[in-house]
Design a protein around this motif. Structure first.
Motif, PDB file in Angstrom:
ATOM      1  N   ASP A  60      -7.061   4.678   0.619  1.00 35.91           N
ATOM      2  CA  ASP A  60      -5.714   4.168   0.356  1.00 35.91           C
ATOM      3  C   ASP A  60      -5.797   3.035  -0.664  1.00 35.91           C
ATOM      4  O   ASP A  60      -6.730   2.225  -0.650  1.00 35.91           O
ATOM      5  CB  ASP A  60      -5.064   3.649   1.632  1.00 35.91           C
ATOM      6  CG  ASP A  60      -4.590   4.781   2.542  1.00 35.91           C
ATOM      7  OD1 ASP A  60      -4.580   5.949   2.085  1.00 35.91           O
ATOM      8  OD2 ASP A  60      -4.202   4.487   3.692  1.00 35.91           O
ATOM      9  N   THR A  61      -4.809   2.979  -1.541  1.00 32.88           N
ATOM     10  CA  THR A  61      -4.810   2.020  -2.647  1.00 32.88           C
ATOM     11  C   THR A  61      -3.900   0.832  -2.363  1.00 32.88           C
ATOM     12  O   THR A  61      -2.828   0.980  -1.778  1.00 32.88           O
ATOM     13  CB  THR A  61      -4.340   2.712  -3.948  1.00 32.88           C
ATOM     14  OG1 THR A  61      -5.234   3.773  -4.254  1.00 32.88           O
ATOM     15  CG2 THR A  61      -4.297   1.731  -5.114  1.00 32.88           C
ATOM     16  N   THR A 113       0.849  -1.190   0.000  1.00 31.94           N
ATOM     17  CA  THR A 113       0.000   0.000   0.000  1.00 31.94           C
ATOM     18  C   THR A 113       0.885   1.241   0.000  1.00 31.94           C
ATOM     19  O   THR A 113       2.104   1.141   0.168  1.00 31.94           O
ATOM     20  CB  THR A 113      -0.900   0.039   1.254  1.00 31.94           C
ATOM     21  OG1 THR A 113      -0.104   0.386   2.398  1.00 31.94           O
ATOM     22  CG2 THR A 113      -1.576  -1.307   1.501  1.00 31.94           C
ATOM     23  N   GLY A 114       0.271   2.397  -0.156  1.00 25.20           N
ATOM     24  CA  GLY A 114       1.021   3.632  -0.070  1.00 25.20           C
ATOM     25  C   GLY A 114       1.581   3.881   1.320  1.00 25.20           C
ATOM     26  O   GLY A 114       2.468   4.720   1.498  1.00 25.20           O
ATOM     27  N   ARG A 115       1.074   3.157   2.298  1.00 22.70           N
ATOM     28  CA  ARG A 115       1.547   3.286   3.679  1.00 22.70           C
ATOM     29  C   ARG A 115       2.701   2.334   3.982  1.00 22.70           C
ATOM     30  O   ARG A 115       3.326   2.444   5.029  1.00 22.70           O
ATOM     31  CB  ARG A 115       0.412   2.993   4.655  1.00 22.70           C
ATOM     32  CG  ARG A 115      -0.868   3.750   4.402  1.00 22.70           C
ATOM     33  CD  ARG A 115      -0.808   5.148   4.911  1.00 22.70           C
ATOM     34  NE  ARG A 115      -2.036   5.871   4.598  1.00 22.70           N
ATOM     35  CZ  ARG A 115      -2.290   7.103   5.007  1.00 22.70           C
ATOM     36  NH1 ARG A 115      -1.422   7.749   5.744  1.00 22.70           N
ATOM     37  NH2 ARG A 115      -3.415   7.708   4.665  1.00 22.70           N
ATOM     38  N   LEU A 158      -3.627   2.927   7.919  1.00 17.49           N
ATOM     39  CA  LEU A 158      -4.567   2.821   6.800  1.00 17.49           C
ATOM     40  C   LEU A 158      -5.735   3.782   6.936  1.00 17.49           C
ATOM     41  O   LEU A 158      -6.308   3.928   8.012  1.00 17.49           O
ATOM     42  CB  LEU A 158      -5.106   1.395   6.687  1.00 17.49           C
ATOM     43  CG  LEU A 158      -4.192   0.337   6.071  1.00 17.49           C
ATOM     44  CD1 LEU A 158      -4.877  -1.016   6.089  1.00 17.49           C
ATOM     45  CD2 LEU A 158      -3.774   0.715   4.659  1.00 17.49           C
ATOM     46  N   GLN A 159      -6.077   4.406   5.817  1.00 13.67           N
ATOM     47  CA  GLN A 159      -7.198   5.333   5.766  1.00 13.67           C
ATOM     48  C   GLN A 159      -8.105   4.976   4.595  1.00 13.67           C
ATOM     49  O   GLN A 159      -7.685   4.344   3.622  1.00 13.67           O
ATOM     50  CB  GLN A 159      -6.698   6.777   5.592  1.00 13.67           C
ATOM     51  CG  GLN A 159      -5.832   7.281   6.715  1.00 13.67           C
ATOM     52  CD  GLN A 159      -6.615   7.482   8.003  1.00 13.67           C
ATOM     53  OE1 GLN A 159      -7.778   7.893   7.964  1.00 13.67           O
ATOM     54  NE2 GLN A 159      -5.985   7.194   9.135  1.00 13.67           N
ATOM     55  N   ARG A 177      -9.003  -0.032  -3.841  1.00 14.29           N
ATOM     56  CA  ARG A 177      -8.806   0.838  -2.677  1.00 14.29           C
ATOM     57  C   ARG A 177      -9.446   0.246  -1.430  1.00 14.29           C
ATOM     58  O   ARG A 177     -10.308  -0.629  -1.506  1.00 14.29           O
ATOM     59  CB  ARG A 177      -9.423   2.218  -2.939  1.00 14.29           C
ATOM     60  CG  ARG A 177      -8.838   2.928  -4.143  1.00 14.29           C
ATOM     61  CD  ARG A 177      -9.233   4.377  -4.202  1.00 14.29           C
ATOM     62  NE  ARG A 177     -10.682   4.582  -4.103  1.00 14.29           N
ATOM     63  CZ  ARG A 177     -11.256   5.768  -3.889  1.00 14.29           C
ATOM     64  NH1 ARG A 177     -10.519   6.844  -3.756  1.00 14.29           N
ATOM     65  NH2 ARG A 177     -12.554   5.873  -3.823  1.00 14.29           N
TER      66      ARG A 177
END
Length: 200
Positions: free
Chosen positions: A195-196, A62-64, A191-192, A96
């Motif tokens: 998020d992708t 993920t982007g995180r 995570l929000q 997402r």
């Protein structure tokens, strides 16, 4: 600090809890690239039969950050087979997290859940891969880091899944717990909604 005595009669819902939610770590994430324009609809369910004697790990980029998940086919063979097949086909790449719970708007959240939901191409809470398979008996509880399938009909599973991002043990025990996060805790905690998933 004192010793703890073992209970002589474990509650049925606790069977397998130690093994499914123990911290069996996964190796470092492999290098991988997302599948461009992956298929999002299938006519038939997967035919994969995961072995109960082999350890399986999934990696969700993920982007995180990358989240490592120990999969547990001995407790949820249908869910693990389904998830592995879809991941290998790239189904999840680019989807997402369409909802984080609790929430006051968007897709409906299960009562008592602190979770991040994904796996629905429609982002409505009712989408899937075009098929469904029978769910497994639920073993364990929705503690922090549990990974479970999700859907409107708990007797079947498709592509939706969630991470438990808090202690959701009060969540009704009807969603297959098929894995446990063993790495990437900061990414999980951050995570929000929106998020992708880069790749699984």
């Amino acid at each position: 600090i004192t010793g703890c005595a073992a209970s002589t009669a474990a509650h049925p819902s606790a069977q397998g809890l130690v093994s499914i939610q123990s911290a069996v770590t996964c190796p470092a994430p492999p290098s991988h690239a997302a599948i461009a324009d992956p298929p999002r609809h299938f006519a038939v369910a997967p035919h994969l039969v995961p072995s109960h004697n082999i350890g399986y790990c999934a990696y969700i980029a993920t982007g995180r950050g990358v989240i490592s998940v120990r999969l547990r086919p001995e407790h949820a063979p249908n869910a693990v087979a389904d998830f592995i097949d879809l991941a290998q086909r790239g189904f999840y790449d680019g989807l997402r997290f369409y909802q984080t719970c609790p929430a006051t708007g968007g897709a409906t959240c299960p009562v008592g859940a602190s979770i991040a939901l994904s796996g629905d191409p429609t982002e409505t809470g009712s989408g899937g891969p075009g098929y469904s398979v029978a769910s497994d008996p639920v073993i364990g509880n929705y503690l922090f880091g549990a990974v479970a399938m999700y859907g409107n009909d708990p007797s079947t599973i498709g592509s939706q899944f969630f991470f438990s991002t808090g202690d959701s043990h009060t969540l009704a025990r009807k969603y297959d717990i098929f894995g446990q996060v063993t790495g990437g805790i900061p990414a999980l905690a951050a995570l929000q909604k929106g998020d992708t998933i880069t790749w699984i």
